[in-house]
Design a protein around this motif. Structure first.
Motif, PDB file in Angstrom:
ATOM      1  N   LEU A   1      37.775  71.518  34.877  1.00  0.00           N
ATOM      2  CA  LEU A   1      37.303  70.166  34.580  1.00  0.00           C
ATOM      3  C   LEU A   1      37.906  69.698  33.262  1.00  0.00           C
ATOM      4  O   LEU A   1      37.940  70.449  32.284  1.00  0.00           O
TER       5      LEU A   1
ATOM      6  N   ILE B   1      37.284  66.814  30.512  1.00  0.00           N
ATOM      7  CA  ILE B   1      36.240  65.860  30.125  1.00  0.00           C
ATOM      8  C   ILE B   1      36.681  65.072  28.903  1.00  0.00           C
ATOM      9  O   ILE B   1      37.099  65.643  27.890  1.00  0.00           O
TER      10      ILE B   1
ATOM     11  N   VAL C   1      29.008  69.352  38.069  1.00  0.00           N
ATOM     12  CA  VAL C   1      29.492  68.211  37.288  1.00  0.00           C
ATOM     13  C   VAL C   1      28.375  67.196  37.076  1.00  0.00           C
ATOM     14  O   VAL C   1      28.248  66.618  35.986  1.00  0.00           O
TER      15      VAL C   1
ATOM     16  N   ARG D   1      27.155  65.987  33.511  1.00  0.00           N
ATOM     17  CA  ARG D   1      27.182  64.568  33.153  1.00  0.00           C
ATOM     18  C   ARG D   1      25.816  64.114  32.639  1.00  0.00           C
ATOM     19  O   ARG D   1      25.718  63.408  31.633  1.00  0.00           O
TER      20      ARG D   1
ATOM     21  N   PRO E   1      30.834  60.357  29.738  1.00  0.00           N
ATOM     22  CA  PRO E   1      32.012  61.162  30.030  1.00  0.00           C
ATOM     23  C   PRO E   1      32.805  60.667  31.240  1.00  0.00           C
ATOM     24  O   PRO E   1      32.235  60.193  32.226  1.00  0.00           O
ATOM     25  N   SER E   2      34.108  60.754  31.157  1.00  0.00           N
ATOM     26  CA  SER E   2      34.977  60.648  32.332  1.00  0.00           C
ATOM     27  C   SER E   2      35.466  62.064  32.616  1.00  0.00           C
ATOM     28  O   SER E   2      35.939  62.757  31.708  1.00  0.00           O
ATOM     29  N   ILE E   3      35.358  62.484  33.875  1.00  0.00           N
ATOM     30  CA  ILE E   3      35.629  63.881  34.208  1.00  0.00           C
ATOM     31  C   ILE E   3      36.635  63.964  35.357  1.00  0.00           C
ATOM     32  O   ILE E   3      36.453  63.334  36.402  1.00  0.00           O
TER      33      ILE E   3
ATOM     34  N   MET F   1      41.144  62.907  35.360  1.00  0.00           N
ATOM     35  CA  MET F   1      40.240  62.306  34.386  1.00  0.00           C
ATOM     36  C   MET F   1      40.663  60.876  34.068  1.00  0.00           C
ATOM     37  O   MET F   1      39.822  59.969  33.986  1.00  0.00           O
TER      38      MET F   1
ATOM     39  N   VAL G   1      33.189  61.537  38.119  1.00  0.00           N
ATOM     40  CA  VAL G   1      34.163  62.602  38.309  1.00  0.00           C
ATOM     41  C   VAL G   1      35.123  62.208  39.433  1.00  0.00           C
ATOM     42  O   VAL G   1      34.720  61.602  40.427  1.00  0.00           O
TER      43      VAL G   1
END
Length: 299
Positions: A163, A165, A228, A232, A250-252, A275, A286
């Motif tokens: 991941l 992030i 996730v 988040r 967050p952008s994941i 991402m 996500v």
């Protein structure tokens, strides 16, 4: 004519800061000097007659026996390191200088306490592999961890998720609340990620507001989605600074191995691309990597 040992040598041995030990062929202590008690905590009466292996840290006993055999049988490696357990339970790192007397069937050994040196070395190694702000593994250490995970996954055919992030709103927090607020945000995110992850998983900070998570405990894509979502939610919990709540999310990006096969750098790049796609889609979500995802153009 045989020379007599000067009497003053015994006084010198008593004054030495390093421990002097005499051990018989069976490994039992026959003699120690006062420094032995200073280093290991055991008095002369408590030490004499006991097998020296009783004091050796359990995990170091096998290598200690091997080193002794090399000295006694092959007359090799007169110096070696191991760990002993002090009477109070603390671990002592020791450098030994050993002489085997075939004639008298005893080992004469001098113990140098190198605990402080070893602790300093370990501290420097730790600092070299960890981010000083969040105490998370840094990029170099994280790459090593991921390569190790990939090696295991290749061997036993398991799935790994990586991941990537990015914290949306981090720049605004820095700009409007100051760098102290930004630091608090990063440290809080790091703590919250560690809190949610299992012990077999890993998290590190690449730099800035970018974090990478390695999930080693998954069976399928749905496991990743559920983890996730928990991450988040944890990241997005309210965070107050100077009586104001900070605004961020967050952008994941996620990538699965071996669905996407490659080394650690490649998988991190794939998760990074995913991402950016998540960020361009509004953030706080996500996106899984697929070959059609491209980095956004730079204007």
């Amino acid at each position: 004519m045989k020379k007599e040992t000067p009497e003053y040598l015994s006084d010198i041995i008593e004054l030495l800061l390093d421990a002097v030990c005499v051990v018989d062929a069976k490994g039992c202590l026959l003699f120690t000097n006062p420094a032995f008690e200073t280093i290991f905590g055991y008095t002369l009466e408590e030490a004499i007659g006991r097998n020296m292996l009783d004091f050796v840290y359990p995990e170091d006993r096998a290598k200690t026996i091997n080193a002794i055999n090399q000295i006694v049988i092959n007359n090799q490696q007169p110096r070696f390191e191991n760990r002993w357990v002090r009477k109070d339970g603390r671990i002592v790192h020791v450098l030994w200088s050993v002489y085997w007397s075939e004639e008298k069937q005893v080992r004469v050994a001098i113990a140098y306490d190198i605990t402080e040196q070893k602790n300093l070395e370990q501290k420097l190694i730790y600092m070299a592999g960890h981010d000083p702000l969040t105490d998370l593994p840094n990029r170099s250490f994280l790459i090593s961890e991921l390569e190790e995970s990939l090696s295991v996954a290749n061997t036993i055919s398991t799935i790994i998720a990586v991941l990537f992030i990015d914290i949306d709103g981090f720049k605004q927090v820095n700009d409007f609340h100051g760098h102290a607020a930004g630091d608090k945000l990063l440290k809080t995110v790091a703590k919250r990620l560690r809190h949610q992850l299992k012990k077999e998983d890993s998290v590190g900070r690449l730099g800035g507001d970018e974090f990478v998570v390695i999930l080693n405990s998954i069976s399928n894509k749905q496991d990743v989605v559920e983890i996730v979502d928990l991450l988040r939610q944890e990241i997005c919990k309210p965070l107050e600074y100077n009586n104001e709540f900070l605004s961020y999310s967050p952008s994941i990006g996620a990538v699965l191995f071996p669905e996407h096969y490659g080394d650690a750098e490649y998988l991190i790049q794939c998760a990074d691309k995913a991402m950016y796609n998540a960020k361009n889609s509004g953030g706080n979500r996500v996106i899984f990597y697929h070959s059609g995802i491209k980095l956004p153009s730079v204007k």
